[in-house]
Design an enzyme around this catalytic site. Structure first.
Site, mmCIF file in Angstrom:
data_model
loop_
_atom_site.group_PDB
_atom_site.id
_atom_site.type_symbol
_atom_site.label_atom_id
_atom_site.label_comp_id
_atom_site.label_asym_id
_atom_site.label_seq_id
_atom_site.Cartn_x
_atom_site.Cartn_y
_atom_site.Cartn_z
ATOM 1 C CB SER A 37 44.663 23.624 57.373
ATOM 2 O OG SER A 37 45.256 23.083 56.219
ATOM 3 C CG HIS A 56 49.362 16.215 57.757
ATOM 4 N ND1 HIS A 56 47.998 16.340 57.546
ATOM 5 C CD2 HIS A 56 49.630 14.890 57.652
ATOM 6 C CE1 HIS A 56 47.475 15.139 57.341
ATOM 7 N NE2 HIS A 56 48.449 14.246 57.377
ATOM 8 C CG ASP A 59 44.241 17.474 59.534
ATOM 9 O OD1 ASP A 59 43.492 18.371 59.126
ATOM 10 O OD2 ASP A 59 45.306 17.153 58.961
ATOM 11 C CG HIS A 115 47.785 21.479 59.820
ATOM 12 N ND1 HIS A 115 48.282 20.481 60.649
ATOM 13 C CD2 HIS A 115 47.287 20.843 58.731
ATOM 14 C CE1 HIS A 115 48.074 19.309 60.086
ATOM 15 N NE2 HIS A 115 47.478 19.493 58.913
ATOM 16 C CG MET A 167 48.815 13.810 53.935
ATOM 17 S SD MET A 167 47.452 14.935 53.635
ATOM 18 C CE MET A 167 48.258 16.471 54.077
ATOM 19 C CG MET A 220 44.469 11.747 58.755
ATOM 20 S SD MET A 220 44.857 13.511 58.707
ATOM 21 C CE MET A 220 43.683 14.112 57.486
ATOM 22 C CG ASP A 234 47.480 19.861 55.227
ATOM 23 O OD1 ASP A 234 47.660 18.943 56.040
ATOM 24 O OD2 ASP A 234 46.567 20.702 55.344
ATOM 25 C CG MET A 265 48.587 16.890 50.173
ATOM 26 S SD MET A 265 46.953 17.339 49.584
ATOM 27 C CE MET A 265 46.178 17.819 51.131
HETATM 28 C C1 DX5 Z 1 43.463 17.062 54.559
HETATM 29 C C2 DX5 Z 1 44.430 17.913 55.316
HETATM 30 C C3 DX5 Z 1 43.810 18.857 56.233
HETATM 31 C C4 DX5 Z 1 42.930 19.896 55.600
HETATM 32 C C5 DX5 Z 1 41.897 20.260 56.609
HETATM 33 O O1 DX5 Z 1 44.148 16.111 53.866
HETATM 34 O O2 DX5 Z 1 45.298 17.095 56.075
HETATM 35 O O3 DX5 Z 1 44.788 19.490 57.071
HETATM 36 O O4 DX5 Z 1 43.623 21.045 55.194
HETATM 37 O O5 DX5 Z 1 40.971 21.076 56.012
HETATM 38 P P1 DX5 Z 1 39.489 21.216 56.551
HETATM 39 O O6 DX5 Z 1 39.578 21.759 57.938
HETATM 40 O O7 DX5 Z 1 38.879 22.169 55.574
HETATM 41 O O8 DX5 Z 1 38.859 19.846 56.505
HETATM 42 ZN ZN ZN Z 2 46.586 18.088 57.582
#
Ligand code: DX5
Ligand code: ZN
Length: 218
Positions: A8, A66, A175, A33, A68, A137, A35, A37
């Site tokens: 990630s 991903h 994840d 990956h 969010m 998740m 993310d 947000m």
């Molecule tokens: C959290 C993200 C994850 C995050 C995972 O909201 O969706 O992808 O980056 O990070 P770790 O592996 O540090 O929990």
């Molecule tokens: Zn993620």
């Protein structure tokens, strides 16, 4: 089967992103990956299109994006343009989830549905045959480096059963809080893809940590 490893980017060094992307390019990792947000669906804001576009220019492996965010339908084609290979939306953010899935597939991306820790696997019953990935998740989304939620193991087992029952080809991606200790059990329960942020980027040798994750069998 070897697991797919998706480091990630959220845990990468944003002041020197190119260096971390190169590290992943030259490692045994399979996907990036990414993310996204929006500060509405989750209590954090990460990055958007210009950053993903920049990552895509130097990344030599597929982008696993991903989302969010609320209202993802508005931006599906934009994520395709900046290079998303897999696009996952949250079950909890989609009023017309089936339409959203069709939209992603229509743009020739792999369609993923992410579920929060409180969301029951059974709610995917009517879409599981249509999707490529379930992004399970194992922390509440919004931040890297959180503690893994133990109930995830049981949810993976339930999901595996649903996938078999419905003859679905969906892969199970886990994840949040994934590390070298819980990865064997996650794979044993049926996980196919492991996302790892903190475990990779906080380790003294991220390339080696990726190799160690890749070697794990369930
Ligand atoms: C959290 C993200 C994850 C995050 C995972 O909201 O969706 O992808 O980056 O990070 P770790 O592996 O540090 O929990
Ligand atoms: Zn993620």
């Amino acid at each position: 089967m070897k697991p797919i490893i998706a480091p990630s980017i959220l845990s990468a060094d944003f002041s020197n992103l190119a260096k971390d992307i190169e590290m992943i390019n030259n490692s045994e990792a399979d996907w990036f990956h990414v993310d996204v947000m929006d500060g509405v669906f989750v209590p954090n804001i990460s990055f958007g299109f210009p950053v993903i576009n920049a990552i895509n220019k130097i990344a030599k492996k597929p982008l696993d994006v991903h989302l969010m965010i609320v209202d993802p339908d508005k931006y599906l084609s934009k994520f395709k343009e900046v290079g998303a290979h897999v696009l996952s939306v949250h079950y909890e953010a989609c009023t017309h989830l089936h339409r959203t899935i069709q939209g992603i597939k229509g743009l020739e991306m792999l369609a993923g549905v992410a579920i929060n820790p409180h969301t029951s696997v059974s709610l995917l019953e009517n879409v599981i045959a249509d999707i490529d990935v379930v992004l399970m998740m194992s922390v509440n989304p919004g931040f890297g480096g959180q503690k893994f939620i133990e109930n995830t193991y049981a949810k993976i087992a339930d999901l595996k059963e649903l996938i078999l029952q419905k003859n679905s080809k969906a892969k199970i991606e886990v994840d949040g809080g994934v590390d070298l200790n819980n990865a064997p059990k996650l794979l044993k329960e049926g996980a196919d893809i492991l996302v790892a942020g903190n475990t990779v980027f906080s380790s003294p040798d991220p390339t080696k940590t990726i190799s160690l994750l890749k070697e794990i069998r369930g």
